[in-house]
Design an enzyme around this catalytic site. Sequence first.
Site, PDB file in Angstrom:
ATOM      1  N   GLY A  12     -17.380 -31.042 -45.805  1.00 25.05           N
ATOM      2  CA  GLY A  12     -17.100 -30.474 -46.842  1.00 25.05           C
ATOM      3  C   GLY A  12     -18.379 -30.242 -47.751  1.00 25.05           C
ATOM      4  O   GLY A  12     -19.247 -31.132 -48.046  1.00 25.05           O
ATOM      5  N   LYS A  42     -20.844 -20.857 -46.536  1.00 30.14           N
ATOM      6  CA  LYS A  42     -21.072 -21.994 -47.674  1.00 30.14           C
ATOM      7  C   LYS A  42     -21.808 -23.073 -47.244  1.00 30.14           C
ATOM      8  O   LYS A  42     -22.829 -23.561 -48.031  1.00 30.14           O
ATOM      9  CB  LYS A  42     -19.574 -22.490 -48.075  1.00 30.14           C
ATOM     10  CG  LYS A  42     -19.761 -23.453 -49.155  1.00 30.14           C
ATOM     11  CD  LYS A  42     -18.245 -23.702 -49.665  1.00 30.14           C
ATOM     12  CE  LYS A  42     -17.997 -24.654 -50.867  1.00 30.14           C
ATOM     13  NZ  LYS A  42     -16.725 -24.943 -51.200  1.00 30.14           N
ATOM     14  N   PRO A 124      -6.693 -38.364 -53.567  1.00 34.49           N
ATOM     15  CA  PRO A 124      -6.762 -40.101 -53.945  1.00 34.49           C
ATOM     16  C   PRO A 124      -7.086 -40.775 -52.657  1.00 34.49           C
ATOM     17  O   PRO A 124      -6.620 -41.106 -51.765  1.00 34.49           O
ATOM     18  CB  PRO A 124      -5.376 -40.361 -54.193  1.00 34.49           C
ATOM     19  CG  PRO A 124      -4.530 -39.381 -53.441  1.00 34.49           C
ATOM     20  CD  PRO A 124      -5.245 -38.150 -53.386  1.00 34.49           C
ATOM     21  N   VAL A 125      -8.483 -41.446 -53.122  1.00 34.37           N
ATOM     22  CA  VAL A 125      -9.114 -42.058 -51.811  1.00 34.37           C
ATOM     23  C   VAL A 125      -8.400 -43.086 -51.158  1.00 34.37           C
ATOM     24  O   VAL A 125      -8.570 -43.197 -49.974  1.00 34.37           O
ATOM     25  CB  VAL A 125     -10.586 -42.617 -52.461  1.00 34.37           C
ATOM     26  CG1 VAL A 125     -10.456 -43.565 -53.359  1.00 34.37           C
ATOM     27  CG2 VAL A 125     -11.384 -42.801 -50.965  1.00 34.37           C
ATOM     28  N   HIS A 178      -8.389 -46.478 -57.065  1.00 29.82           N
ATOM     29  CA  HIS A 178      -9.267 -45.977 -57.595  1.00 29.82           C
ATOM     30  C   HIS A 178      -8.672 -44.799 -58.454  1.00 29.82           C
ATOM     31  O   HIS A 178      -8.301 -43.528 -58.272  1.00 29.82           O
ATOM     32  CB  HIS A 178     -10.216 -45.027 -56.717  1.00 29.82           C
ATOM     33  CG  HIS A 178     -11.200 -44.150 -57.183  1.00 29.82           C
ATOM     34  ND1 HIS A 178     -12.135 -44.562 -58.323  1.00 29.82           N
ATOM     35  CD2 HIS A 178     -11.450 -42.798 -57.037  1.00 29.82           C
ATOM     36  CE1 HIS A 178     -12.697 -43.602 -58.691  1.00 29.82           C
ATOM     37  NE2 HIS A 178     -12.523 -42.329 -57.861  1.00 29.82           N
TER      38      HIS A 178
END
Length: 316
Positions: A12, A42, A124-125, A178
Amino acid sequence: MSSKTSKVGVIGAGNVGANVANALVLLRKCVRVVLFDRTLSKAEGQAWDIEDSIPLLEEMEIIPSNKYEDLADSDVIVVTVGIQPKRGQSRLDTLSDNAEIIRSTMKELDRVAPNSIVLIVSNPVDVLTRIAITSSTRAENLIFGSGTVLDTARLRYQLGKRLNVAKLDVHVYVVGEHGDSEFVVWSSAFIGTIPLAEFPIPQGATLEQIHQEYAELTRKRGYNISERKGNTSYGISIAVCQLVNSILRDEKQIFPVSARADSSYGVGTEVVFGLPCIIGSIGIERQLLLPRNADEQRLLEESATKLNLAYNSLDN
């Protein structure tokens, strides 16, 4: 594993991924970074921009890529891909889209880098780390998430400032999700070797006020930053670098990472969320049992219930 020959992959090339790659170079945590993105241009733009700093630093190598094969033989692979929450959304609101991204990513990583340690940073980790564990063929100790490492760092720094002590002498953990159901384990908080409950509190404040103030700060800090600049990236990139460092140098530091809860926590053994673990060359060396009072146990169970519901809402 040696930092002198180490290779770290970052999947990423967005805000978080690029900042992780940049921090690895600035802090020279490894000798080779592969910055992967499905859009090669990118990855190239970010990698080339980072590469321009290397002549002013120490020799390193950063490689842009859109081929999973280039991640082979990585010691650690940091996964940052996924849809980011929009204004007003929680991290869990992006779960459905990001779950499939993580499943497909883990399938490719099992193919090209089956022995690498995988560090999930995408949100959401906690739930995404659980998905990564269940969809991968690698040993469970080789997969964990960034959990509440950054939340804990924020708390220790701000609380240290309030108490006028060095952050390294503030020993307290944020655990659980988290996200909104995370909480501070105040009953196990120490300043140096002195329990927080016995430490001199600044005039004009009570221990209860400090508990409330810093619990709120910890929960809302990420949202407050995102409201003002659109995302968070600098803090998490350094947190990731510290985790990578502990792996590559086998430092066995304790971090509250996203991991499957030990049965001793009394929340079942399926839920994954931030709990203190020793991080070394094999990933999670050991999970530690953090003392907690009855109210904190209730909060832990509530956080586990929330994350289990989120995971079970998916078509697994």
